[in-house]
Each structure stands twice: as C-alpha cells, then as structure tokens.
Design an enzyme around this catalytic site. Structure first.
Site: not given
Lengths: 57, 795
Positions: B103, B106, B512, B686, B690
């Site tokens: 935001c 920040c 996976d 991941d 894969d």
C-alpha cells in the site's frame, strides 16, 4: 457562420494541445506506477534529514 | 465507498484491544501482549526510533492484517554490494525488488526510512512494480546495510532481475495506451462535428460539406494510427489462414472509413467517422484494461521468482571468494555452495569433503535427502542440506540442464497457443455472415433497386458496423478483465491469455506430491514428550543459521529471541557456550539410525532432545482435493517419490489413484496419454521434474513456492502457499465462461434486430452510435458479475 472560421480551428488546436500533453505524460512514464501515484498524493511530508535519529545501530 | 474513506486513519494501535501484532497484524497467541515475535518488536522499535509511527495509522486495514510484514530473522541471502552501480562522484545506486510493498503507506515507510540515512541522496519506490531505486554517496558495501534495514522492517528484498524488468517494461502496453489516447481524442472531436450535422437540419449544403471534410481531416489519420494494433493482429491471423475478432473489427473500421470518405466526396447526408473512431476508442480501452490486469499478474509472478534468485559464490584458486551473477560462471569454475543454497548450475562434487547431502525434491520428487560422493554429477535445482561444499561447474547457465528444460518448455508453449478461444470461435462464425449480409445489401440495392454504387454502399457498410463487432469484440475481454482481477485479489495470478477458458473446461486434475500436496520443505514433527522450553532454547540458536532444518526449527517457534554469540560449525551444528544444536555426532548422541532429517539439542550435560522433521502434508490439501471432487473433477497423484510416501499422502488427502517413482518423462507421457484419451487434464506441480508435464497439460497451475521453471511453465500461479485457492479459481473460471457465452449470445440477438434496420437503410449514424454503445454497456455490466463471490449453489 464567420465565427466557425475562428472557433473550429481554435477548438482543434486546443484539442491537439491536449493530445500532445497526453503523449508527453506517456513518454515521461507517468502511467507506470498508477497505484503508487494514487496513494503518494496523500503523504505530503518532506523527506526529513535528522542526523540524530540514524537508523544504524 | 468513497476513495477517501479507504485512507481514513485506523484507530491508534494503543487503544485497540491487543488482539493482533502491532507490527505485522497477525493474531497474537495467548500470553503475547503486543507483538507476535521478537522480529516484529524490533521492527516496531525501529519505526518508532525513525519517527515514522504514522505508518501504522496510514496503512490500509486490509494490508495490515496478513502478517506479510513479519521480519524473517535470517542473514541476507545475497551480497548486494556488487550489484550497486557506480555513478560519478562516489555516488552508488541500487535497484531492488521489495516484496511486501502492498500500500501507499509501505512506500512511504520505505522511502522515509532510507531517506533518514544521512548519505542517501534519493530513494524512490514504485508500488505497482515493487521496484526501489536508492542512490547514496559512499562505498558500494552500504548496499547491504540498506537491504538489511528493509529486512528489519519486515520487507523482503531481492536484486532487481532481468525477469522483473521484462514483466514491468511493457512496450506493447504503452503502444496500446498511446493508441487509446489518440482514438479518444479523435472520437471526441469528430463527435463535436457530427452532432452539429445531426442536429443542424437547417444547415446549408456548403457548411455540411465543410463539416464532413473537417470530420475526415480528424477521423482518417486517427483511424490510420489508432487502428494499428487491430490491423496488425488481423494481418497476422490472415497470414496464418485464420479468422479472429480483429479481422472483423478491421474490416468494419476500414470499410466505414472508405464509405465515409466516399460520402464526403459526394456530399451525402451523413458521414460515419464518429462511429469508426468511437469503436476504436472503446475497443482499445478494453485492450488496455485487459493488458493492465495481466501485467499485474505477471509482475507479481516475477516478484515471486526474484525472491528465489540470487548470486553464486565463486571460489578462486587463491582461496578468495567473490559473489557473481549466475550468467557469468564458466564451465570449470569452482563454486562454494552454502548450507541451504539451491544449486543453479550443473556440476560435479569437488574436493575432499567426501560427500554431500542434497534435497533433490525439486528435480526428482524424492522427499528424503540423498547423499552424493565426490565426483558425482549433482543436478541443478537441488538444495544443499548438509555442510558447505565445492562444486566444479560442468556447463554454463545457458547450456545447462535447466536452460535445456526451459527451451523444451518454450516449444510446448507454442503448441499450446493453438488453442482456439471462444471469442475466436464466435469470430469464425460471425465474419463470413456479416460480410455476406453487407455484400448482399450492396448488390441488392445496386442491381435491383437501381441505386448508384455510392448510395448502395451506405446501408451495406452500415450493416457491417451495426452488427456490433463492438459488443461482440468486447464480450469476452470484459469478462476476462473482471475475472482476472477478482482472482488476483484472491492471490491467483493468471499468466496466459486463454488460461481461464482452459481452466473452466478441465475435467481431471493431476497432482504432484512433494511441494504441491506437501509443503516441500522440512517441518518439525510434533512430539508430546518434548519440553517446550528446550524447543524455545533450540529455536533461539537455530535463528543464527540458514540451514534448512535450523530454519524449520525457527519457524516452529517464531517468538524465540535470536541468541547472541552463536558459532556455526559447518556441516555439524551450532554452538553457544555449553549449548549445542546439530547432528547426532556433534551432540555426542549415540545415533539410533540415520534419518537425515533429525536435529539434536543438548545444553551442557542435560539429556539430549531430538527434533525430527518431515515433509508435512499441507493443512488445506485434503479440503482442496475434496472441493475439486465436488466440482466434478477426478484427481490422481503422480510423484517421483517412493511408493510408501506417495501412498500415505494419497490416503491422507483422498487424491484418487497414485503413481510412484514417476520420472519427468513418465509424467509428461501420462499427460499426453490423458490428452490422447480426450481428457482435459489440469496439472498442478512445483518442481523442475513437473515442468514438462505442466507445459503439456491442457491447463496448469503451480503453488507460490514453486521453482522458477515450474512457474514459467504454468498458466496460473497461486501466490499463497497451498492449494485452497485452486477450487475457487475453477469456480470463477467456469462462471466467467458462462457469462462470456451469455454476452456472445446477447450480441448475436442484438444483431438479429439491428441488421434488418441497417439493410433497409433506416440506420443513421446516430442510431448506429446508440446501438453500439448500448450493446457494449449491457455486455460490460453483465461482465461485472464475473467478479462477485461465487454463490454456494454455483459451485
């Protein structure tokens, strides 16, 4: 109708001016961080420089 | 809700009941007064000392509650000093990717905190790109201090990588915005003239001719320039012997411009430049929004990747080390691989350490670390779970196994781009019909009704523009924009343009195991016999190390303060005075059996405490699998791990049939077999192993912590850890698909009414404008429904 001879080019000229201004804002990358600019306007603080409160430990 | 009310200051933190952490906003455990952990307490104190307390009042409530700002107490992973760019007069500048910038407050905090450092000349953060540029007068090594300062505030920093730049630099997007500006300018100014013609019934012939010429003067250049994105795409499609929506749009616009020019020349009653330019402006606005939504997703994905990226430590002959980017390493070079570091290059284990313990779950799917001996080939992508070792590089980054895999993926991606979206299917139907109607009108008027060819052209082209390529062309993109935005807010990044359509039609999920259904990193196993005090003491020691097991221990007890004066014995453990944390041998424990995933803690002569770790099933995995079943999808588990571990996870999560010890090639073959059967598999994975399967699948997704290869191969990236978002994404995608169909059907019905009017010559530019804008409005309003929460009965 004589007014048109003056007013139509004037309207077009002003419109073109607006278009050129828009192209300039695009060129200077003012659309790259729209979210940041939207909230930045709310925080108007000057950047403070206070040597006593250094962040280093 | 007004714009301002989003920024009304939250009640001062001191008077709210202390239910959440004052810094990161996570709910507090019982017994904690103000802060959830020592890191947050330190960050809060730092913010106060800088005099930036206003941050806590200014940040948005939503951004304050997700715990993203919890500082991670670990040393910096990267040496930032070599990344600083030297400018003149001893000034250095550095570009960083700052994760956690959510935001405006920040951004303000980061900029002000850096500006408070006396030597900082400027600090500017971009909220949408998460990019921070800081310049200072002084040595390059100060870069690490700035990075550490941001880390203490709770922001995670990473070097600004080329991938970040690619995601942010959007030349095509800028071209679209420029075209939109030009089209908007043109349509407004042409409309100024057109309205005068529409209402000026007492206007003289000469004045009307002047007005037409004026409209042509503005309209023709605008149509030529602002229409380029459509003409280009249409040409590409025609060259590939396909028809897409841009062909329809281009034909309508060019035909309208030609007809209007002919009307101008013969001074007809109306010109249609306003319709053509307004159509361009409206369609370009849709394109720009579509692009912006996807760019946001791309940037967020690049942010996830940047956090994983780092430099490597090059070991010179004379024993000195230097941090360099991966791309600069040549084959034959020697790298020092620290504990917990991921191998980025292929190589062999070098030197006389004898063996290395590597977590190869990303490359093979095995969840238990494997031992390698000197001279063994080590796979890039594995994580060092043991002592630091030396790696002799065998292939540079561009020729290594990861790069080869990336090239393979690119080829698979190209195959995927042949998917025909629903909008293109509609265009295939629409373009020939619209052209036939227009041509029929022209011939009918010219041959049978004895009109001049110019007179016959007007209703023919009016039919073309009134058949609403506008409503039809905007029907699907509008839904996409809304749905992609809604998914983004839920932490699902949609990277591929047709991903939502493919997701909506998926009927089978291939999961996976390691890193997808499980967390993919060691987690402390609960042990009721263990003393909580010893866990706390061990976690305090563990904070000093980057070793994966030590980090898992620190995660298990986040409020333990970081211990001072801890000494790390590489490959053995941590030591402070009489306290020891590490391997069995290091703590003088007679080892029962070598499990590879156990740490021992011993304080002086007290009996040792064992901490066992395992790759745990994600908390939300069973619920996510059940939700997928409820959506009517079948699931299966495909893993490279041993059958015992795979079976256990399959039983715990309820994910259908399972296959163990699947090699990357076997995974890809399984996906191809499914597709050959006519199934439409959604692959979720991941790891590097894969990636091929992800690229081949009908649609693919990867969780937030996935390897960069898996993420680039995926159509969707789940920003949050875990799978809970996936069923929701499928529900949103199906809903979006339904609404897109409704929109197309609506546009077609509209045409059935409007086209006869145009063919009969009843349509004027005013009627065309009304039809065009009203159909677009209805389509857009309908599309807005795609972003709403799915109702229970739609699931």
């Amino acid at each position: 109708m004589d007014a048109l001879i003056l007013l139509v080019p004037l309207a077009l000229f002003l419109g073109l001016l607006g278009l050129l201004f828009f192209l300039w804002t695009l060129h200077t990358r003012q659309y790259d961080d729209l979210d940041g600019a939207a909230s930045r306007i709310l925080f108007d603080d000057e950047i403070r420089r206070d040597p006593r409160s250094s962040a280093r430990q | 809700m007004s714009v301002l009310s989003r920024f009304t200051p939250a009640p001062a933190a001191t008077i709210t009941p202390a239910a959440t952490c004052l810094h990161c906003g996570t709910p507090l455990a019982p017994g904690q007064a103000e802060f959830c952990c020592a890191g947050c307490e330190g960050a809060h104190a730092l913010v106060s000392r800088l005099g930036l307390d206003a941050f806590y009042r200014r940040r948005e409530a939503a951004a304050a509650s997700d715990g993203a700002l919890r500082p991670v107490a670990e040393p910096l992973a990267t040496d930032f000093a070599p990344l600083a760019r030297a400018e003149r007069d001893g000034v250095h500048s550095l570009e960083l990717m700052v994760s956690g910038l959510t935001c405006g407050a920040c951004v303000w905090l980061v900029e002000q905190a850096l500006a408070a450092e006396p030597e900082v000349l400027r600090a500017r953060a971009s909220l949408s790109a998460r990019r921070l540029t800081v310049a200072w007068r002084g040595p390059a090594s100060r870069a690490n201090d700035f990075a550490a300062l941001l880390g203490r505030l709770g922001f995670r920093v990473a070097p600004w990588s080329p991938a970040c730049l690619r995601a942010t630099e959007d030349e095509e997007g800028r071209r679209l915005i420029r075209a939109l500006g030009i089209a908007a300018f043109g349509s407004m100014n042409v409309m100024l003239v057109s309205v005068a013609v529409w209402v000026g019934w007492d206007m003289g012939e000469a004045t009307r001719a002047a007005m037409h010429w004026l409209a042509a003067l503005i309209g023709l250049p605008v149509i030529a320039v602002a229409g380029l994105p459509f003409y280009r795409s249409a040409l590409d499609a025609l060259r590939a012997r396909r028809v897409n929506m841009d062909v329809a749009v281009s034909i309508a616009i060019i035909a309208t411009a030609a007809m209007s020019l002919s009307e101008t020349l013969r001074n007809g009653p109306y010109t249609w430049f306003d319709g053509a330019t307004a159509l361009l402006a409206l369609l370009l606005a849709g394109r720009v929004l579509d692009r912006a939504a996807r760019r946001k997703a791309r940037q967020a994905a690049a942010e996830l990747l940047a956090l994983q990226e780092g430099s490597v430590t090059l070991l010179h002959e004379d024993g000195t080390t230097r941090t360099v980017p991966v791309e600069q390493v040549r084959p034959g070079a020697c790298l020092l691989i620290a504990a917990g570091e991921r191998l980025r290059l292929d190589g062999t284990l070098d030197g006389d350490e004898g063996e290395a313990l590597l977590d190869t779950s990303a490359t093979t799917g095995e969840s238990v670390p494997r031992r390698f001996a000197t001279g063994d080939l080590l796979p890039a992508g594995a994580v060092n779970m043991g002592a630091p070792f030396r790696l002799r590089v065998t292939a540079a980054a561009a020729d290594g196994s990861l790069a080869a895999m990336a090239r393979l993926l690119e080829r698979a991606e190209q195959a995927k781009s042949r998917f025909v979206s629903i909008a293109d299917k509609a265009a295939r139907l629409y373009v020939p019909v619209a052209l036939a109607v227009a041509f029929g009108t022209f011939l009918g008027r010219w041959v049978w009704l004895d009109a001049t060819w110019q007179e016959a052209l007007v209703p023919a082209v009016a039919a073309l523009i009134i058949t609403c390529p506008c409503g039809l062309a905007i029907a699907v993109p509008a839904v996409q924009v809304v749905a992609v935005g809604a998914l983004f807010r839920r932490g699902i990044l949609v990277a591929a343009p047709t991903a939502l359509e493919r997701l909506a039609t998926a009927d089978h999920v291939v999961l996976d195991k390691t890193g997808t259904l499980t967390e993919g990193r060691p987690a402390l196993l609960p042990d009721p016999a263990r003393d909580p005090a010893s866990l706390r003491a061990a976690a305090a020691l563990a904070r000093a190390s980057r070793h994966p097991l030590a980090r898992a221990l620190a995660r298990a007890c986040p409020d333990a303060p970081a211990a001072e004066g801890v000494r790390e014995v590489p490959g053995a453990g941590l030591e402070r005075g009489a306290e020891r944390l590490g391997s069995a041998a290091f703590c003088d424990v007679a080892e029962v059996r070598d499990e590879g995933m156990t740490l021992y803690y011993r304080a002086g002569t007290a009996p040792p405490v064992a901490f066992r770790f395992a790759d745990r099933v994600r908390n939300d995995a069973p619920e996510a699998v059940a939700a997928l079943h409820r959506l009517g999808l079948t699931t299966e588990l495909l893993s490279g791990d041993g059958s015992e571990a795979v079976e256990r996870v399959a039983r715990m999560t309820g994910a259908g049939p399972w296959t163990a010890r699947a090699t990357p090639a076997a995974k890809a073959a399984r996906i191809e077999a499914l597709r050959a059967e006519g199934r439409r598999p959604l692959m979720v994975g991941d790891g590097i192993n894969d990636a091929a399967a992800l690229a081949l699948a009908h649609v693919s997704a990867s969780p937030g912590g996935a390897t960069d290869l898996a993420q680039t191969a995926s159509d969707l990236v789940l920003r949050s850890e875990g799978l809970a978002a996936l069923p929701a994404a499928i529900a949103v995608a199906r809903r979006a698909q339904r609404i897109a169909r409704q929109n197309i059907a609506f546009s077609l019905i509209y045409n059935v009414i409007a086209v006869p009017a145009a063919v009969a010559g009843l349509a004027t530019p005013l009627i065309a404008a009304a039809v065009m804008s009203s159909s677009s409005l209805i389509v857009i309003l309908n599309a807005l429904r795609a972003g709403r929460e799915p109702q229970p009965w739609t699931r």
